[in-house]
Design a protein around this motif. Structure first.
Motif, short mmCIF file in Angstrom:
data_model
loop_
_atom_site.label_atom_id
_atom_site.label_comp_id
_atom_site.label_asym_id
_atom_site.label_seq_id
_atom_site.Cartn_x
_atom_site.Cartn_y
_atom_site.Cartn_z
N LYS A 327 15.65 9.84 -25.29
CA LYS A 327 14.69 8.95 -24.62
C LYS A 327 13.26 9.32 -25.01
N ALA A 328 13.05 9.44 -26.33
CA ALA A 328 11.75 9.86 -26.85
C ALA A 328 11.34 8.97 -28.02
N LEU A 329 10.03 8.71 -28.11
CA LEU A 329 9.47 7.94 -29.21
C LEU A 329 8.23 8.68 -29.70
N LEU A 342 0.92 12.23 -33.77
CA LEU A 342 -0.17 11.56 -33.07
C LEU A 342 0.11 11.43 -31.58
N GLN A 343 1.35 11.04 -31.22
CA GLN A 343 1.68 10.82 -29.81
C GLN A 343 3.19 10.82 -29.65
N GLN A 344 3.66 11.43 -28.59
CA GLN A 344 5.06 11.34 -28.23
C GLN A 344 5.20 10.77 -26.82
N PHE A 345 6.01 9.74 -26.70
CA PHE A 345 6.35 9.17 -25.39
C PHE A 345 7.65 9.84 -24.93
N LYS A 346 7.54 10.63 -23.87
CA LYS A 346 8.73 11.27 -23.32
C LYS A 346 8.42 11.78 -21.92
N VAL A 347 9.40 11.71 -21.05
CA VAL A 347 9.22 12.20 -19.69
C VAL A 347 8.95 13.71 -19.72
N ASN A 363 6.41 9.28 -16.88
CA ASN A 363 7.38 10.04 -16.10
C ASN A 363 8.17 9.17 -15.13
N HIS A 364 7.52 8.12 -14.61
CA HIS A 364 8.17 7.29 -13.59
C HIS A 364 8.98 6.13 -14.18
N GLN A 365 8.56 5.59 -15.35
CA GLN A 365 9.19 4.33 -15.78
C GLN A 365 9.63 4.30 -17.24
N PHE A 366 9.25 5.27 -18.06
CA PHE A 366 9.57 5.18 -19.49
C PHE A 366 11.07 5.27 -19.74
N ALA A 367 11.78 6.13 -19.01
CA ALA A 367 13.22 6.32 -19.25
C ALA A 367 14.00 5.03 -19.03
N SER A 368 13.53 4.17 -18.13
CA SER A 368 14.24 2.91 -17.86
C SER A 368 14.22 1.98 -19.06
N LEU A 369 13.26 2.18 -19.97
CA LEU A 369 13.20 1.35 -21.18
C LEU A 369 14.47 1.52 -22.01
N PHE A 370 15.09 2.70 -21.94
CA PHE A 370 16.26 2.99 -22.76
C PHE A 370 17.55 2.48 -22.15
N LEU A 371 17.44 1.80 -21.01
CA LEU A 371 18.60 1.09 -20.47
C LEU A 371 18.83 -0.21 -21.22
N CYS A 372 17.85 -0.60 -22.04
CA CYS A 372 17.91 -1.85 -22.80
C CYS A 372 18.16 -1.53 -24.28
N LYS A 373 18.61 -2.55 -24.99
CA LYS A 373 18.59 -2.47 -26.45
C LYS A 373 17.15 -2.72 -26.89
N LEU A 374 16.69 -1.94 -27.86
CA LEU A 374 15.29 -2.00 -28.27
C LEU A 374 15.15 -2.61 -29.66
N LYS A 375 13.97 -3.17 -29.91
CA LYS A 375 13.65 -3.74 -31.22
C LYS A 375 12.31 -3.22 -31.69
N PRO A 376 12.12 -3.03 -33.01
CA PRO A 376 10.78 -2.72 -33.52
C PRO A 376 9.84 -3.90 -33.26
N ALA A 377 8.60 -3.60 -32.90
CA ALA A 377 7.66 -4.66 -32.54
C ALA A 377 6.29 -4.37 -33.15
N PHE A 378 5.57 -5.46 -33.45
CA PHE A 378 4.27 -5.34 -34.12
C PHE A 378 3.31 -6.38 -33.53
N PHE A 379 2.07 -5.95 -33.26
CA PHE A 379 1.04 -6.81 -32.68
C PHE A 379 -0.17 -6.76 -33.62
N LEU A 380 -0.54 -7.90 -34.19
CA LEU A 380 -1.68 -7.99 -35.09
C LEU A 380 -2.85 -8.55 -34.29
N GLU A 381 -3.74 -7.69 -33.85
CA GLU A 381 -4.73 -8.06 -32.85
C GLU A 381 -5.95 -8.77 -33.43
N SER A 382 -6.37 -8.40 -34.63
CA SER A 382 -7.60 -8.99 -35.19
C SER A 382 -7.26 -9.95 -36.31
N VAL A 383 -8.14 -10.92 -36.54
CA VAL A 383 -7.96 -11.84 -37.65
C VAL A 383 -7.96 -11.05 -38.96
#
Length: 403
Positions: A327-329, A342-347, A363-383
């Motif tokens: 349960k780590a990213l 740079l950064q690790q997401f983990k309880v 600590n309170h909500q990140f672990a619940s993300l792993f109850l789902c199937k996950l997909k790689p995601a990308f957000f292009l914020e600027s033009v």
């Protein structure tokens, strides 16, 4: 008689039980046959598709050799003809000069001048093979494909026989992961010993209308909307796009090149609603996703609407390492054969979360993300924000695989 009746009753009960178990056994036999038939059909289809891929590659390589031979042979043959013609001309001039009578001075001078002019003619231009015999690399390329295919076949056969690790349908990493910095080694745990290189393809059915895709690996934000067909999985309020790939077990590693603009890289739950509002739909602004953002000045980690600014220099290449069972990213900056965490997401079970709102949210909500199937995601914020997925850096030391 009572004993006989009891014996008959027991026999009837046993017969009934046998009838039930026989019916169940018949169903099991039919189930096995049906499953085997379906699996056989799927395997035959996959082998046919693999054969088609190999046949296409074979034709491409053969055409490449033929094109290289044709283009280079034409130039080489023209050069050969010029040299042969010049030699014949010089031989003729020399013979003409030798045949001049010694008393005929004027004729001798004429022939001598002709020979001199022929010898002083400019040589033919040097051969301009810009890709000198480039097609001779085909043997190495095809040999590499053969070796990879042989190794993959052996590995998957070992998996089928239960000799290997869990048989995930991803290629085991052969390249590209570098050593974290000393500070990162103090702050974050080392990844486990068998990371997998994750091959990502962008899903055009999820791309917002202001995102232009380049094949399945590149994405760029544009000003003019693209008339994509309607899709229930398409983002409509955020300039985001997902990978077609699902992650629900094991370890995954991929790299993203930040070419231009503000870009966020992360993961998102498969069941996330792409029609969410802009404020809730962006990566990391909800409990169904998290990301690492480059905002033109800093890296920022986002989850559940909480952010954490990261004091690190800009990296063109970002490595993403997802450990589903842990349960780590983890996000890495990859440069010059080194990896900086740079950064690790983990309880965290330490007191840090009590004083850090961002870690407290994790600590309170990140672990619940792993109850789902996950997909790689990308957000292009600027033009003009632009990114490219992979390939992995070949000049890096495979430390994730070693550790």
């Amino acid at each position: 008689q009572a004993q006989q009746a009891k014996f008959l009753s027991d026999a009837e009960n046993e017969l009934e039980e046998l009838a039930v178990t026989i019916a169940q056994a018949k169903k099991m036999v039919e189930l096995i046959k049906g499953a085997a038939t379906k699996e056989r059909e799927r395997v035959e289809k996959l082998f046919a598709e693999a054969s088609e891929v190999l046949a296409t590659f074979q034709k491409e390589v053969a055409d490449f050799i033929e094109h290289g031979e044709r283009s280079m042979l034409g130039e080489a043959e023209a050069d050969l003809r010029w040299k042969e013609e010049r030699r014949a001309k010089l031989v003729q001039c020399k013979q003409n000069l030798e045949n001049v009578p010694s008393t005929d001075t004027i004729y001798f001078l004429q022939e001598f001048q002709a020979l001199k002019v022929a010898m002083e003619e400019n040589l033919s231009p040097a051969l301009s093979f810009q890709n000198e015999l480039n097609f001779t690399k085909c043997t190495q390329a095809v040999g590499t494909v053969k070796d990879v295919l042989s190794a993959a076949c052996k590995k998957q056969w070992d998996h089928l026989q239960g000799k290997g690790i869990d048989g995930l349908s991803f290629l085991e990493m052969e390249e590209g992961l570098c050593s974290p910095s000393p500070s990162a080694r103090r702050s974050f745990h080392h990844p486990p010993s068998s990371p997998l290189a994750f091959i990502i393809d962008l899903d055009s059915d999820t791309a917002d209308k202001f995102i232009q895709l380049f094949g399945t690996k590149g994405a760029k934000r544009v000003l003019c909307p693209i008339p994509y067909p309607e899709s229930p999985t398409r983002f409509i309020n955020c300039e985001q796009v997902l990978g077609v790939n699902l992650m629900n077990r094991g370890n995954y590693y991929w790299e993203v090149e930040l070419i231009d603009g503000w870009v966020s890289i992360g993961v998102i739950a498969e069941d996330f609603d792409p029609q969410q509002s802009y404020n809730r739909g962006r990566l990391g602004r909800n409990e169904k996703s998290c990301c690492l953002q480059w905002n033109g000045q800093n890296y920022v980690a986002w989850f559940g609407g909480f952010e954490s600014v990261i004091q690190q220099p800009f990296f063109h290449t970002i490595g993403v390492f997802l450990e589903y069972s842990e349960k780590a990213l983890t996000f890495y900056g990859v440069k010059d054969s080194k990896m900086t965490c740079l950064q690790q997401f983990k309880v965290s079970h330490f007191a840090k979360g009590q004083f850090d709102p961002f870690q407290n949210k994790i600590n309170h909500q990140f672990a619940s993300l792993f109850l789902c199937k996950l997909k790689p995601a990308f957000f292009l914020e600027s033009v003009d924000a632009h990114l490219q997925i992979g390939p992995l850096k070949k000049d890096c030391v495979s430390v994730l695989k070693r550790r």
